[in-house]
Design a protein around this motif. Structure first.
Motif, PDB file in Angstrom:
ATOM      1  N   UNK A  73       0.898  -1.154   0.015  1.00  0.00           N
ATOM      2  CA  UNK A  73       0.069   0.201  -0.103  1.00  0.00           C
ATOM      3  C   UNK A  73       0.737   1.448  -0.185  1.00  0.00           C
ATOM      4  N   UNK A  79      -5.438  -4.354  16.081  1.00  0.00           N
ATOM      5  CA  UNK A  79      -5.774  -5.458  15.013  1.00  0.00           C
ATOM      6  C   UNK A  79      -4.925  -6.431  15.113  1.00  0.00           C
ATOM      7  N   UNK A  95      -0.253  -1.647   7.580  1.00  0.00           N
ATOM      8  CA  UNK A  95       0.088  -0.956   6.135  1.00  0.00           C
ATOM      9  C   UNK A  95      -1.239  -0.818   5.560  1.00  0.00           C
ATOM     10  N   UNK A  96      -2.342  -1.830   5.697  1.00  0.00           N
ATOM     11  CA  UNK A  96      -3.636  -1.632   4.943  1.00  0.00           C
ATOM     12  C   UNK A  96      -4.667  -0.613   5.733  1.00  0.00           C
ATOM     13  N   UNK A  97      -4.516  -0.941   7.079  1.00  0.00           N
ATOM     14  CA  UNK A  97      -5.332   0.001   8.000  1.00  0.00           C
ATOM     15  C   UNK A  97      -4.978   1.707   7.698  1.00  0.00           C
ATOM     16  N   UNK A 108      11.437  -5.568   6.452  1.00  0.00           N
ATOM     17  CA  UNK A 108      10.189  -4.626   6.160  1.00  0.00           C
ATOM     18  C   UNK A 108      10.484  -3.194   6.722  1.00  0.00           C
ATOM     19  N   UNK A 142      -3.585   2.661   5.202  1.00  0.00           N
ATOM     20  CA  UNK A 142      -3.942   3.060   3.773  1.00  0.00           C
ATOM     21  C   UNK A 142      -5.256   3.551   3.548  1.00  0.00           C
ATOM     22  N   UNK A 143      -6.260   3.030   4.129  1.00  0.00           N
ATOM     23  CA  UNK A 143      -7.671   3.126   4.129  1.00  0.00           C
ATOM     24  C   UNK A 143      -7.849   4.665   5.020  1.00  0.00           C
ATOM     25  N   UNK A 144      -7.341   4.614   6.001  1.00  0.00           N
ATOM     26  CA  UNK A 144      -7.624   5.745   6.950  1.00  0.00           C
ATOM     27  C   UNK A 144      -7.046   7.083   6.192  1.00  0.00           C
ATOM     28  N   UNK A 145      -5.825   6.893   5.440  1.00  0.00           N
ATOM     29  CA  UNK A 145      -5.116   7.832   4.338  1.00  0.00           C
ATOM     30  C   UNK A 145      -6.471   8.615   3.544  1.00  0.00           C
ATOM     31  N   UNK A 146      -7.150   7.607   2.757  1.00  0.00           N
ATOM     32  CA  UNK A 146      -8.021   8.062   1.841  1.00  0.00           C
ATOM     33  C   UNK A 146      -9.038   8.960   2.342  1.00  0.00           C
ATOM     34  N   UNK A 152       3.984  -4.380  11.455  1.00  0.00           N
ATOM     35  CA  UNK A 152       4.022  -3.492  10.594  1.00  0.00           C
ATOM     36  C   UNK A 152       3.227  -3.588   9.454  1.00  0.00           C
ATOM     37  N   UNK A 153       3.493  -5.019   8.746  1.00  0.00           N
ATOM     38  CA  UNK A 153       2.718  -5.259   7.529  1.00  0.00           C
ATOM     39  C   UNK A 153       1.307  -5.044   7.460  1.00  0.00           C
ATOM     40  N   UNK A 154       0.855  -5.544   8.568  1.00  0.00           N
ATOM     41  CA  UNK A 154      -0.958  -5.658   8.795  1.00  0.00           C
ATOM     42  C   UNK A 154      -1.046  -4.120   8.996  1.00  0.00           C
ATOM     43  N   UNK A 180      -5.133   1.464  16.783  1.00  0.00           N
ATOM     44  CA  UNK A 180      -5.750   0.652  15.829  1.00  0.00           C
ATOM     45  C   UNK A 180      -4.705  -0.449  15.260  1.00  0.00           C
ATOM     46  N   UNK A 187     -14.968   0.006   4.466  1.00  0.00           N
ATOM     47  CA  UNK A 187     -13.869  -0.918   5.176  1.00  0.00           C
ATOM     48  C   UNK A 187     -14.183  -1.189   6.483  1.00  0.00           C
ATOM     49  N   UNK A 246       5.191   4.227   6.904  1.00  0.00           N
ATOM     50  CA  UNK A 246       4.169   4.774   6.442  1.00  0.00           C
ATOM     51  C   UNK A 246       3.096   5.582   7.386  1.00  0.00           C
TER      52      UNK A 246
END
Lengths: 308, 277
Positions: A54, B80, B96-98, A104, B100-104, B92-94, B76, A276, B35
């Motif tokens: 992402x 999670x 990532x997606x959270x 990472x 990304x969505x908060x970002x938008x 950290x990888x998990x 969060x 989401x 990120x």
């Protein structure tokens, strides 16, 4: 956005509301363009979320800023700038991905440095050009309501090419994403796959963000795919859910913005975030139910982490 | 160069902002949270715009937004992961997606406030947006510079206060938790602290370029040495070097914006460190 001072009114008659929206050619084009972007971004974004890239996707989306401002400075078509910067960005990020196994934190630090460099260059270009920041807003947020017929055609062509390229890469890429060690041992070119996926991601973002804005593309890359992957782990149903959610979010957002003074991008991002959150809550509820059914002994508790 | 007052103000604020960025950035890179730092830098944009729309000092909106978002990401992201294995890399990888969505949604709110601002008051929105996005270190007044320096020093002291347990919890989260370190509280506290630093640095280099000062010097330091104390010192020194070098360069070359100069030097240092090892 509103065409007459009184503005269209929304009622409970859904058929009348929808036909009111479809009355205008620009709305039809916006809905079609949004739909095309939703399908393409959903499919590419599904792979991106699966690969936990992402941050890379966001960085590539940001490349639109130096791309557009650099092209304006040199006086070449904006598309050249978009493609040049997105391609270079994909290579710079991809250098650290794949076979040469990096941690990472090191990879994300590298991505961050690439993004900082790109934005600094973009700002430099803008100030050299004369500091017209009005364009920045349209780069970031796009103008979905001003899509022409030619643009729509071009957008569809790019999206189709991206989806075909993704389909060609899909099987080895899926293998390499889920278990890169096993894929490398089976002789798959993991690093080359990783760079080609980033390049595909960059080009798809570059081509579509010229028309719809960086933010919209990014929202549609992440949120539907993340929601779908929270709901199911099986690839095909989850891909289907991704596309369906993307279309729902775009069309709903555009429809609401038609009846409001606020921009479509705002509604689309807020709806995708809500989707989401709902998906995460639903997945949590599902997990809790299956945990309650499972015997208590197999339940992983906190602070019982055995050294693995 | 030092005779100009705006330059003295810029150097005063820049020095401590750079130090705070370098030192907290070292932990950011160590914890794989670049990120998250990026997301915080983007929160600054709607935060400042919301304050402008509400008609209050933009710094209040800035700090409120970044600290709240930092705490939310800390809560969060780790929350999670309760059921997953505790290794920091996958954690950290998990995230990532959270993130990304908060970002938008953050960027969406930015558009919303921009619209609100441009409809409520004629003009001014573009200038406000540009100041927030790209910073204006040469535009700081004496009082603003002193305040910025003071907050940066406070952030540095706070980082120093939690440095030892934070290091432990970042490197060995499981062992630290077993030894009674409150890792969850620590990660929320650190993320909130990061919010303070992000709001600080936004005033100097701007929301869009903040990542360069936060991630690049620290990543360079991590490449050069793995020793914590030496790495922290090096990250601070490199950030400081980038800040001073960038300000001097921007003073000498009028066409070069200061924030661009600072970030370009910081990123060059990172690539130099990559080549060096």
């Amino acid at each position: 956005m509103r065409t007459e001072p009184t503005g269209p009114t929304i009622g409970w008659d859904v058929v009348r509301d929808v036909s009111q929206v479809l009355e205008y050619h620009f709305m039809v084009n916006a809905l079609l363009a949004g739909g095309v972007v939703a399908v393409m971004a959903g499919l590419v974004g599904w792979m991106m979320v699966l690969r936990r890239e992402t941050f890379a996707g966001h960085t590539l989306a940001m490349m639109a800023f130096p791309g557009a401002s650099g092209a304006a400075l040199l006086g070449v078509p904006a598309a050249w700038g978009y493609f040049a910067f997105c391609g270079a960005g994909a290579l710079a990020i991809g250098r650290f991905a794949g076979a040469e196994r990096r941690s990472w934190s090191e990879r994300s630090a590298n991505t961050g440095a690439v993004q900082a460099l790109a934005l600094a260059m973009g700002f430099l270009f803008v100030s050299l050009y004369g500091g017209v920041l009005g364009d920045l807003e349209s780069v970031l947020f796009g103008n979905l309501l001003g899509v022409s017929d030619t643009q729509l055609l071009g957008l569809t062509g790019v999206a189709a090419a991206a989806v075909v390229a993704l389909a060609a890469l899909a099987r080895p890429l899926l293998f390499a994403s889920v278990d890169s060690d096993a894929a490398a041992a089976r002789g798959l070119p993991v690093q080359a796959l990783s760079i080609s996926f980033l390049a595909l991601l960059g080009l798809a973002v570059a081509a579509t963000s010229q028309i719809t804005g960086v933010m919209l593309v990014f929202a549609l890359l992440v949120a539907p795919a993340a929601s779908a992957q929270a709901l199911t782990a099986r690839p095909l149903p989850s891909l289907g859910i991704t596309v369906a959610l993307g279309l729902l979010v775009v069309w709903l957002g555009l429809g609401i913005s038609y009846y409001s003074v606020y921009p479509a991008g705002f509604f689309i991002t807020v709806i995708s975030f809500a989707v989401y959150l709902l998906a995460r809550l639903f997945a949590m509820a599902l997990a809790r139910r299956s945990r309650e059914r499972a015997p208590a002994a197999s339940r992983p508790g906190p602070r019982r982490g055995v050294i693995s | 160069m030092f005779s100009a007052e705006f330059m003295r103000n810029a150097l005063l604020a820049g020095t401590f902002i750079a130090l705070a960025c370098g030192v907290s950035g070292w932990f950011v890179v160590l914890r794989g949270q670049v990120f998250a730092g990026d997301a915080l830098s983007h929160v600054a944009f709607p935060g400042a715009l919301a304050a402008a729309a509400a008609g209050i000092d933009q710094r209040i909106g800035l700090f409120a937004a970044t600290i709240a978002a930092g705490a939310a990401i800390g809560a969060l992201g780790r929350g999670a992961l309760a059921g997953r294995d505790g290794r920091s890399a996958s954690a950290s990888a998990a995230e990532d997606t959270a993130i990304g969505t908060v970002f938008t949604v953050i960027l969406g709110l930015g558009v919303f406030f921009l619209t609100l601002l441009s409809t409520s008051s004629a003009g001014g929105a573009g200038i406000q947006g540009a100041r927030t996005l790209f910073g204006s270190v040469f535009g700081l007044g004496a009082g603003e510079a002193r305040l910025a320096a003071g907050v940066a020093i406070a952030a540095l002291l706070l980082t120093a206060a939690i440095a030892r347990p934070l290091l432990f919890a970042s490197v060995f989260p499981d062992v630290a938790a077993a030894r009674g370190v409150r890792t969850r509280l620590l990660s929320i506290a650190f993320a909130a602290l990061l919010g303070v630093v992000a709001a600080e640095a936004t005033q100097a280099v701007g929301a869009l370029l903040l990542l360069g000062l936060l991630a690049a010097p620290a990543a360079a330091a991590h490449r050069v040495t793995a020793a914590p104390l030496a790495g922290l010192a090096l990250a601070g020194a490199l950030a400081l070097g980038a800040m001073w070098g960038g300000l001097t360069l921007a003073y000498a070359l009028p066409w070069l914006p200061p924030s661009t100069a600072v970030v370009l030097i910081a990123v060059s240092l990172y690539y130099a460190a990559l080549g060096w090892r």
